[in-house]
Structures are given as C-alpha cells and as structure tokens.
Motif scaffolding. Structure first.
Motif, PDB file in Angstrom:
ATOM      1  N   ARG A 400       0.812  -1.223   0.000  1.00 20.21           N
ATOM      2  CA  ARG A 400       0.000   0.000   0.000  1.00 20.21           C
ATOM      3  C   ARG A 400       0.844   1.271   0.000  1.00 20.21           C
ATOM      4  NH1 ARG A 400      -2.506  -4.098   2.480  1.00 20.21           N
ATOM      5  NH2 ARG A 400      -4.745  -4.382   2.145  1.00 20.21           N
ATOM      6  N   GLY A 401       2.045   1.157  -0.433  1.00 21.20           N
ATOM      7  CA  GLY A 401       2.912   2.318  -0.528  1.00 21.20           C
ATOM      8  C   GLY A 401       4.233   1.905  -1.139  1.00 21.20           C
ATOM      9  N   ARG A 402       5.034   2.892  -1.494  1.00 22.55           N
ATOM     10  CA  ARG A 402       6.349   2.605  -2.060  1.00 22.55           C
ATOM     11  C   ARG A 402       7.415   3.273  -1.222  1.00 22.55           C
ATOM     12  NH1 ARG A 402       8.057   0.541  -6.492  1.00 22.55           N
ATOM     13  NH2 ARG A 402      10.312   0.576  -6.698  1.00 22.55           N
ATOM     14  N   TRP A 403       8.346   2.468  -0.719  1.00 22.50           N
ATOM     15  CA  TRP A 403       9.459   2.984   0.062  1.00 22.50           C
ATOM     16  C   TRP A 403      10.766   2.556  -0.598  1.00 22.50           C
ATOM     17  CZ3 TRP A 403       4.976   1.024   2.050  1.00 22.50           C
ATOM     18  CH2 TRP A 403       4.230   1.874   2.869  1.00 22.50           C
ATOM     19  N   GLU A 404      11.753   3.397  -0.469  1.00 29.49           N
ATOM     20  CA  GLU A 404      13.052   3.130  -1.072  1.00 29.49           C
ATOM     21  C   GLU A 404      14.158   3.390  -0.069  1.00 29.49           C
ATOM     22  OE1 GLU A 404      13.659   1.739  -3.781  1.00 29.49           O
ATOM     23  OE2 GLU A 404      11.901   2.032  -5.074  1.00 29.49           O
ATOM     24  N   ILE A 405      15.099   2.447   0.009  1.00 28.59           N
ATOM     25  CA  ILE A 405      16.290   2.589   0.848  1.00 28.59           C
ATOM     26  C   ILE A 405      17.381   3.235   0.011  1.00 28.59           C
ATOM     27  CG2 ILE A 405      18.068   1.334   2.122  1.00 28.59           C
ATOM     28  CD1 ILE A 405      15.913  -0.836   2.634  1.00 28.59           C
ATOM     29  N   GLU A 406      18.060   4.204   0.601  1.00 26.21           N
ATOM     30  CA  GLU A 406      19.154   4.903  -0.087  1.00 26.21           C
ATOM     31  C   GLU A 406      20.381   4.902   0.806  1.00 26.21           C
ATOM     32  OE1 GLU A 406      19.013   8.774  -2.713  1.00 26.21           O
ATOM     33  OE2 GLU A 406      19.207   9.344  -0.598  1.00 26.21           O
ATOM     34  N   PHE A 407      21.531   4.547   0.237  1.00 29.83           N
ATOM     35  CA  PHE A 407      22.802   4.559   0.966  1.00 29.83           C
ATOM     36  C   PHE A 407      23.491   5.902   0.749  1.00 29.83           C
ATOM     37  CE2 PHE A 407      21.892   0.108   0.115  1.00 29.83           C
ATOM     38  CZ  PHE A 407      22.094  -0.464   1.367  1.00 29.83           C
ATOM     39  N   GLN A 408      23.962   6.491   1.854  1.00 29.39           N
ATOM     40  CA  GLN A 408      24.620   7.785   1.795  1.00 29.39           C
ATOM     41  C   GLN A 408      25.920   7.737   2.588  1.00 29.39           C
ATOM     42  OE1 GLN A 408      21.701  10.451   3.474  1.00 29.39           O
ATOM     43  NE2 GLN A 408      20.429  10.478   1.621  1.00 29.39           N
ATOM     44  N   GLY A 409      26.925   8.406   2.053  1.00 30.28           N
ATOM     45  CA  GLY A 409      28.211   8.467   2.717  1.00 30.28           C
ATOM     46  C   GLY A 409      28.564   9.901   3.107  1.00 30.28           C
ATOM     47  N   SER A 410      29.412  10.032   4.122  1.00 30.25           N
ATOM     48  CA  SER A 410      29.826  11.359   4.601  1.00 30.25           C
ATOM     49  C   SER A 410      31.213  11.267   5.215  1.00 30.25           C
ATOM     50  CB  SER A 410      28.823  11.884   5.633  1.00 30.25           C
ATOM     51  OG  SER A 410      29.270  13.110   6.177  1.00 30.25           O
ATOM     52  N   ASN A 411      31.971  12.361   5.070  1.00 20.85           N
ATOM     53  CA  ASN A 411      33.285  12.431   5.719  1.00 20.85           C
ATOM     54  C   ASN A 411      33.272  13.282   6.989  1.00 20.85           C
ATOM     55  OD1 ASN A 411      34.918  10.809   3.992  1.00 20.85           O
ATOM     56  ND2 ASN A 411      34.834  12.430   2.439  1.00 20.85           N
ATOM     57  N   ASP A 412      32.165  13.996   7.215  1.00 20.31           N
ATOM     58  CA  ASP A 412      32.102  14.853   8.399  1.00 20.31           C
ATOM     59  C   ASP A 412      30.842  14.635   9.229  1.00 20.31           C
ATOM     60  OD1 ASP A 412      30.159  15.930   6.774  1.00 20.31           O
ATOM     61  OD2 ASP A 412      31.186  17.835   6.444  1.00 20.31           O
ATOM     62  N   GLY A 413      29.964  13.725   8.792  1.00 17.30           N
ATOM     63  CA  GLY A 413      28.736  13.485   9.523  1.00 17.30           C
ATOM     64  C   GLY A 413      27.689  14.552   9.326  1.00 17.30           C
ATOM     65  N   GLN A 414      27.947  15.532   8.464  1.00 16.26           N
ATOM     66  CA  GLN A 414      27.005  16.612   8.219  1.00 16.26           C
ATOM     67  C   GLN A 414      26.506  16.613   6.775  1.00 16.26           C
ATOM     68  OE1 GLN A 414      25.934  18.576  10.733  1.00 16.26           O
ATOM     69  NE2 GLN A 414      27.265  17.384  12.098  1.00 16.26           N
ATOM     70  N   THR A 415      27.421  16.518   5.854  1.00 13.37           N
ATOM     71  CA  THR A 415      27.083  16.511   4.429  1.00 13.37           C
ATOM     72  C   THR A 415      27.059  15.072   3.936  1.00 13.37           C
ATOM     73  OG1 THR A 415      28.173  18.658   4.134  1.00 13.37           O
ATOM     74  CG2 THR A 415      27.731  17.339   2.152  1.00 13.37           C
ATOM     75  N   TRP A 416      25.899  14.657   3.443  1.00 12.38           N
ATOM     76  CA  TRP A 416      25.712  13.274   3.019  1.00 12.38           C
ATOM     77  C   TRP A 416      25.502  13.217   1.517  1.00 12.38           C
ATOM     78  CZ3 TRP A 416      26.400   9.402   6.523  1.00 12.38           C
ATOM     79  CH2 TRP A 416      26.385   9.756   7.862  1.00 12.38           C
ATOM     80  N   VAL A 417      26.188  12.287   0.878  1.00 13.50           N
ATOM     81  CA  VAL A 417      26.114  12.107  -0.576  1.00 13.50           C
ATOM     82  C   VAL A 417      25.595  10.699  -0.859  1.00 13.50           C
ATOM     83  CG1 VAL A 417      27.370  12.158  -2.759  1.00 13.50           C
ATOM     84  CG2 VAL A 417      28.065  13.676  -0.880  1.00 13.50           C
ATOM     85  N   ALA A 418      24.611  10.616  -1.739  1.00 14.81           N
ATOM     86  CA  ALA A 418      23.962   9.335  -2.032  1.00 14.81           C
ATOM     87  C   ALA A 418      24.753   8.525  -3.054  1.00 14.81           C
ATOM     88  CB  ALA A 418      22.541   9.566  -2.537  1.00 14.81           C
TER      89      ALA A 418
END
Length: 546
Positions: A400-418
């Motif tokens: 009944r819905g669509r969910w997506e998992i996305e992996f993200q990386g960061s070198n400072d814990g603030q800026t995340w890149v998928a």
C-alpha cells in the motif's frame, strides 16, 4: 485394451507412446527456455561477485561453512551447489559463463538434454548459495521448468524436431501443470489472504507504482480511471481462478486460452519489471498449442522442413511384400515393444521422479486451501533444496505504498552524498526504465527490505560495511562511486517514500516521482582509527509498512 500398470507407465512416460502432435510447441518452448536461461546467467555475470563473492554482501563461503557445520555430510543435499568445490571469483565466473554457453547451445538445439542439464546445475549452484538473493518465485519456476525439460527434450546431438522421440505425455503435462499452478495458486492465495484490496477491487489502483521496479509505461497506466483498475482486478481473479481451467478442455478451448493469456502477459511485461518471470509463463503457454494449429499459421515454404516426407505408394498393383511388412511393423512398433532390463529400469526411474514431482506440487497446492490436511510431508520436504517442485502465489497481499532505501556516505557526519542506483527509483526526474528479463537482484532485494526492518534484512548493514571498506565488487552494483578517492568515514541507509507524480505535476515540473524522507533505516556506521567499524547511531522505530 491393456489397462494394466505397465500399459499406464508406457503411455505416460515412454516417448514411444509420446505426444507426436506436439513437436513444434516443444521446439519453440525449448528454444525460448534457452533464451530465458541466458538472460538469467547474463545478469548474474555482472552481479554475482558483489552479491555472494568473498567481498560481496552475503559471502557464499561463510554461508557454506555454516551449512557444513550444522548439517555435516547432509550439507550436499541441503545446499546442492558446485561452490562446495570453490567459492573463489573464478568459480563464480565459471558458473555464469558455462551457463551462458550452455543456454546458447540450447537455443541452437545442440545436444539439448546435456546442455539443459548444464544450465540446471549452474543455476542451481547459484540459487543454493545465494541466500536472500535467491528467494524469488521466479527462480523456482525456472528450476522446475528446467528440470522437467530434461525429460521433455529429445535425445541426440542435433535432434531437430525430435520426430523419432516425441515428448512423453507425463513431462508435457507437468510443464502444463506448472503453467496452470502459477496462475491458479496465485488466485487462491489472493482469496486465502483476505486482503481487502482484492475484495474491494482496488488492488490495481496503485499496483504500477508500488511494485519492485516500475516502468514508464506503468506510470501512464497508473493514471487511467478507477473503473479500468477495477476491471483489471476482476479480470485478474477471473483469469487465475477460472479461465486457466480451459487447459483441461478440448483442443479448441486450449488454443483460445493460449491467445487470452498471451495477450494478458504482454501488458504485464510492459508495465512492470518482473525479470524473466512473465516471459517464462508466456512461453509455457505455447504448450497449449499443437502442430496442426502451428502449421496452419506458419509460412507455406516452411512446411517442407517441418512435415515428414511421405512414404511413396506405387500407383498400380499391390505394394511389395517387404514394404507392407515394414509399414506394418512401424505402425505396430509401440504395441510390440519389449523392454530390455536397462530400458525398463530407466523408464521406472523416470516414472518415479515425475510422479514424485506431481505429488509434491499437488500436495502444496492442496495445503493452500486445507493447510491441516494430513498428507505425507517427507516427499515434499526432500525436494525443497532443489526448488524443482514449488508452491506459487503472486501478490497475495498488495503493498500500500512505495518505500526506497538509499545509501549515503559522509566524511564529516554533516554533508551526506547518495550512492546512485542502476535500476531502482532514486532521482525523481529520472524516467522509470524497462529492464526485464534482466534481473538486478540487489535493487530488487532492497525493495523487499524496505517493507521490513534492518534486523530482518541484513543485506542493508552488510552493504554499509562493504561500502565503508571500499569493496569494488559491491561498488559495481551501483551506477557510480561518489567517493572515488577513498571510502567515506561514515555510512548510513535512509528510507524515503515515493509516489508517482500526477499528470499535472509531470507537465509542470517534468518529474516522474515525488518523495518524502521518512528517516534513518539502519545503524549509522563509521570507520574507526584502528580500522574497525563502530555504530554512531541506531535508527528510531519506523512507521509500519506493507
């Protein structure tokens, strides 16, 4: 008429008494089966090391070590795989390449029984060691069809149509039986589940959006009026629970059924990426046809290569006595045939094996309706590791819905890149593609994982660990590496909810999707100075999803 058990065995299991009017459907089906096998091995060739290699998400060597520790000598039955010999990259590659070469030979009709056996062994070797990456019904469908085809295919190196060895009636029926069960059992589980979506005829309202890998054609179909989706829901139930019984009706009904179900499968293939599943179901449907029908629709010039050369009959006088004897002996050959001991033993083994499969599949179908019926379980359980006698049931409960998992990386814990995916939805502006029969098992599994928790789907934290380690095999499963110089310091998996945009939103923004961040899906991991991994944060409980 001889009604004894010997006559029954010969009629159903001996090719001498086989279905001589099904040579063309057999030829078409086996060539198509080779194409499906090739698509399966081709897709594995680009993924297998990232999935189950030593540096993959679910290493097969660790799994097989655990199986050996628990089962001892019985491990070879519990996990029938060539990877017991080696789980190295060369063996993983060999399984894919041998499978692709064998499937091409099946397509070319070269030694079909031997090449089908190679395909079966190679594919089973992967499935038996792939753990979560082989839990799909499509894998069981292919293994079941592939195994039965060993008895269905003609012998010989270049058998052509195999006119001297028509398909045994039992093997042909079991393939038709598989086709029937895929539909009928899917209908039964829909009723047995009690899902309100099917009862209220709303199951198809968001089906095209919420499936594992939608297509751009599905996006447009999703926006058709509700009456269309309600009709599709009713038609699905009618086909699965009623129409498929035309298999057991006379010839004209079976041919009509073929055209209906084939026309049904085409839009299913175009609106959803169900890997090779629908292609296999479609080609199984060709076994509802016969030579007489196919010859009528084939070009006239092909008939000379397909139909046997007639025996010339003299115009005057009686035929030579030796010719009369020859023709009489040929026409009465099946009735006179006497079995040598090895032939009788072979026929007995084939009979036991195919009857065993029929019992195991029938028992599982009955248990859908009567789960407590005390039928013998051991014959069913014994075949479980080989996935050649399965129970099917597609879309018992609609998501009944669509969910997506996305992996993200960061070198400072603030800026995340998928990390960008190859196939599943991510960028809202990217048009959904059509990939089937190619099977992206990593992307496919993440759809299933999104419906549960990370503790139930260890492929997610395992992927985080491999990305932090910079595993090239796992990185190859993604469309790109946003950290080409070195792996990031931290890795997290977040959960999004996705919806198709409306027609108005699509015209205004060009977006195919809209999405909303739900929250953290799995623990945030980081690389510690000593090289080990630590947990930065655990996720909060997420809202229920289905």
């Amino acid at each position: 008429m001889d009604l004894g058990p010997g006559s029954f065995i010969r009629r159903w299991f001996d090719p001498e008494y086989g279905a001589a009017d099904r040579l063309l459907p057999r030829w078409i089906f086996l060539r198509a089966l080779g194409v499906i096998y090739f698509s399966a091995f081709f897709s594995l060739a680009f993924q297998i090391r990232g999935l189950i290699g030593a540096q993959g998400i679910l290493p097969s060597n660790e799994y097989l070590e655990a199986v050996a520790h628990q089962f001892g000598v019985a491990r070879f039955w519990f996990a029938p795989t060539l990877l017991w010999l080696s789980t190295g990259p060369h063996m993983l590659g060999a399984i894919c390449w041998v499978g692709m070469i064998a499937s091409l030979l099946v397509i070319c009709n070269v030694w079909p029984r031997a090449t089908l056996f190679l395909c079966l062994v190679c594919f089973l070797s992967f499935v038996s060691a792939a753990q979560d990456f082989s839990g799909y019904q499509s894998d069981g469908m292919l293994l079941e069809a592939g195994f039965i085809s060993l008895f269905f295919a003609p012998p010989g190196f270049l058998p052509g149509l195999g006119r001297a060895h028509p398909p045994s009636r039992a093997s042909m029926f079991l393939l038709q039986w598989e086709w029937f069960r895929i539909y009928f059992e899917s209908g039964m589980v829909k009723l047995a589940s009690g899902d309100a979506e099917w009862r209220n005829f709303t199951a198809m309202d968001e089906y095209y959006q919420n499936g594992p890998l939608p297509t751009w054609i599905g996006w447009y179909v999703q926006h058709l009026p509700h009456w269309f989706h309600a009709f599709a829901t009713g038609a699905t139930l009618g086909l699965e629970l009623g129409l498929v019984f035309m298999l057991f009706l006379p010839r004209r009904w079976r041919i009509a059924c073929f055209f209906i179900v084939t026309a049904w499968q085409v839009p299913v293939i175009l609106t959803a990426n169900y890997t090779f599943l629908n292609y296999l179901v479609l080609v199984l449907g060709f076994l509802l046809l016969d030579d007489r029908f196919l010859l009528r629709i084939m070009p006239e010039q092909w008939h000379a290569y397909i139909t046997p050369t007639p025996i010339p009959i003299p115009q005057t006088g009686a035929p030579p006595e030796k010719n009369v004897e020859s023709q009489d002996s040929q026409s009465s050959l099946p009735e006179r045939k006497s079995f040598r001991p090895l032939q009788a033993l072979r026929l007995s083994l084939v009979s036991v094996m195919l009857i065993w499969i029929f019992y195991a599949t029938t028992a599982q179908m009955i248990w859908i309706i009567f789960p407590r019926l005390p039928l013998p379980v051991s014959p069913v359980a014994a075949l479980d590791p080989f996935r050649i006698a399965n129970r099917y049931g597609l879309f018992a409960v609609m998501t009944r819905g669509r969910w997506e998992i996305e992996f993200q990386g960061s070198n400072d814990g603030q800026t995340w890149v998928a990390y960008p995916f190859r196939y599943k939805p991510q960028d809202p502006s990217q048009r959904p593609g059509i990939y089937a029969p190619y099977q992206p098992r990593f992307d496919w599994n993440l759809w299933f994982a999104s419906l549960g928790s990370w503790r139930e789907n260890m492929i997610v934290p395992s992927t985080e660990e491999r990305l932090l380690a910079g595993s090239p095999d796992v990185l190859a499963l993604f469309a790109g590496n946003p950290f080409p110089q070195a792996p990031p310091q931290q890795l997290r998996a977040v959960l999004w909810q996705y919806w198709f945009t409306t027609l108005e939103e699509k015209r205004a923004t060009g977006m195919w999707w809209k999405r909303k961040l739900i929250g953290l899906y799995a623990p945030v991991l980081e690389r510690l100075p000593d090289g080990k991994l630590g947990v930065v944060q655990y996720p909060e409980p997420l809202p229920p999803r289905q």
